[in-house]
Design an enzyme around this catalytic site. Structure first.
Site, PDB file in Angstrom:
ATOM      1  N   SER A   1       8.442   4.231   0.072  1.00  0.00           N
ATOM      2  CA  SER A   1       7.374   3.511  -0.606  1.00  0.00           C
ATOM      3  C   SER A   1       7.468   3.692  -2.123  1.00  0.00           C
ATOM      4  CB  SER A   1       6.018   4.004  -0.100  1.00  0.00           C
ATOM      5  OG  SER A   1       4.986   3.280  -0.715  1.00  0.00           O
TER       6      SER A   1
ATOM      7  N   SER B   1       0.876  -1.167   0.000  1.00  0.00           N
ATOM      8  CA  SER B   1       0.000   0.000   0.000  1.00  0.00           C
ATOM      9  C   SER B   1       0.916   1.221   0.000  1.00  0.00           C
ATOM     10  CB  SER B   1      -0.888  -0.017   1.246  1.00  0.00           C
ATOM     11  OG  SER B   1      -1.884   0.978   1.141  1.00  0.00           O
ATOM     12  N   GLU B   2       0.739   2.104  -0.990  1.00  0.00           N
ATOM     13  CA  GLU B   2       1.784   3.111  -1.230  1.00  0.00           C
ATOM     14  C   GLU B   2       1.847   4.201  -0.149  1.00  0.00           C
ATOM     15  OE1 GLU B   2      -0.738   2.530  -3.365  1.00  0.00           O
ATOM     16  OE2 GLU B   2      -1.604   4.397  -4.134  1.00  0.00           O
ATOM     17  N   ASN B   3       0.886   4.196   0.779  1.00  0.00           N
ATOM     18  CA  ASN B   3       1.018   5.136   1.898  1.00  0.00           C
ATOM     19  C   ASN B   3       1.984   4.615   2.968  1.00  0.00           C
ATOM     20  OD1 ASN B   3      -1.074   3.182   2.346  1.00  0.00           O
ATOM     21  ND2 ASN B   3      -1.685   4.315   4.154  1.00  0.00           N
TER      22      ASN B   3
END
Lengths: 218, 231
Positions: free
Chosen positions: A88, A46-48
């Site tokens: 990320s 999850s890119e967060n």
């Protein structure tokens, strides 16, 4: 019958391979997590700032500090790891994520994708989509084949502002599965009950039908 | 080297109208709630805010927008805010949208003392317009510059009196890079401890980057999308 959203997700899940790190976008791509095949071990990014995204929390155990890129409350699983946004996108940019699945408004037969902006409508922003499509090694698009007016969204050239160029490798729509090749879209599978004639009629971009074309197995 | 200030009002009191401010957080996760509230109280305006998102109507940066304190937002995704949309369409608010990874990496470059970096995101799109490019290994990249930010305001889980910071879960997001990127960095933390109590092996941002720190109060930690499953 054309595929519904769950079935599109189910078909895309068959592209997952053991050991893959996978980023799933918002919408249909998120549903792919529900159909990871038995015995296939994948890690969701999850890119967060999370690798090893678990399911939604049990009611009462939601934590405001633990969300996914869609801002939904989620959980961790054994082996999960948190990191900052620069790392990320660093791992995305460095090609460490094996597969990215995202939605699109339009895909062109050269692999261009548009999914962030409609002129003269409120622009919300590209979020992480441009970073993901620019860098990911393998991008699968989950989308409806046509828009609400019945017009093809698989085009010779995108009409909307681009998110990325020449990056989409495969499209899974409600009508079928299409590889994106130097010769344009190649239909490799069709949805049960959907005819090749219908696919041809609803695909505006360059399209060829694979000699090995077959019905989608779910 | 004691960086502790009394609270949010003291921490932000010298932020003037027209300042450029970085604000940590992703959505409403890990946002500096106390300092945003203090900025609403000071009433400074014409702010340029660098933040991944712009809050919702009645929380986060949305509170600054409500008071018309923001001149410009530099963000990657801003959709969740009706007042934002109204100000944008009426021309009261300027918005610069940049890809999320580019935003993060430009913050990182700032904190690492690098004036610019070459990035792939946005090549061939309107994001590339007017930018210098260079080709490496046959691929074109965009030259993206570090930020020039007067202040950075971040939220951490734990911090010590020297300004060392530890973040929790995905509330980390943009906070570390922004903490490193402010000319003056203000950190609000849920738990402030004396120097020596945090294990030096587990500190995410060294206090050298942090100028002011205080223990925040009454965190609401609002959830934007509450998703659950049955037990």
């Amino acid at each position: 019958m054309a595929l519904n959203k769950e079935q599109i997700a189910q078909r895309i899940a068959r592209e997952l391979e053991d050991g893959f790190y996978v980023n799933l976008g918002i919408g249909i791509p998120t549903l792919v997590a529900n159909y990871i095949p038995e015995g296939v071990d994948v890690v969701l990014q999850s890119e967060n700032g999370l690798l090893g995204m678990g399911p939604f929390p049990i009611e009462g155990e939601e934590d405001a500090d633990l969300i996914n890129a869609g801002k939904q409350t989620i959980t961790t699983i054994p082996g999960s790891v948190f990191f900052d946004s620069a790392m990320s996108f660093g791992m995305i940019r460095a090609g460490k994520v094996d597969l990215t699945v995202l939605g699109a408004m339009e895909v062109a037969d050269n692999g261009d994708i548009a999914n962030w902006k409609i002129p003269n409508k409120m622009v919300k922003g590209m979020g992480g989509a441009m970073d993901l499509v620019a860098a990911a090694k393998n991008i699968i698009v989950a989308m409806q084949h046509t828009n609400k007016k019945g017009e093809s969204k698989l085009l010779p050239k995108c009409t909307l502002p681009l998110t990325g160029i020449g990056c989409v490798k495969k499209v899974v729509s409600d009508l079928g599965v299409f590889d994106v090749t130097p010769d344009g879209f190649v239909c490799i599978e069709y949805a049960p009950g959907v005819t090749i004639e219908e696919i041809k009629a609803k695909t505006a971009g360059r399209l060829t039908i694979s000699p090995d074309v077959k019905e989608i197995e779910l | 080297m004691n960086k502790v200030v009394k609270g949010a009002d003291v921490a932000v009191q010298d932020i003037p109208s027209g300042a450029t401010i970085m604000l940590g957080g992703f959505g409403l996760c890990g946002i500096p709630e106390n300092c945003i509230a203090a900025l609403v109280r000071t009433g400074v305006d014409n702010l340029t805010c660098i933040s991944n998102n712009a809050g919702v109507d009645d929380f986060g940066i949305g509170l600054l927008l409500q008071q018309k304190q923001v001149k410009k937002m530099i963000s990657s995704y801003v959709g969740e805010n009706a007042e934002f949309e109204r100000q944008l369409l009426s021309g009261e608010l300027e918005v610069e949208l940049i890809p999320q990874g580019t935003l993060a990496t430009r913050c990182m470059a700032t904190g690492y003392g690098m004036p610019a970096v070459y990035l792939l995101a946005g090549v061939g799109t309107e994001v590339a317009e007017g930018k210098e490019t260079r080709t490496f290994n046959g691929r074109e990249y965009l030259l993206e510059h570090a930020f020039d930010s007067d202040f950075a305001i971040v939220k951490a889980w734990k911090g010590d009196t020297q300004g060392n910071l530890i973040f929790k879960d995905t509330a980390r997001n943009f906070n570390p890079m922004m903490a490193m990127a402010g000319k003056i960095t203000i950190a609000e933390v849920e738990e402030l401890v004396p120097a020596g109590e945090l294990d030096p092996n587990y500190i995410h941002v060294p206090g050298i980057y942090v100028h002011r720190i205080f223990q925040g109060q009454n965190y609401e930690k609002r959830i934007e999308q509450r998703t659950v499953r049955k037990a």
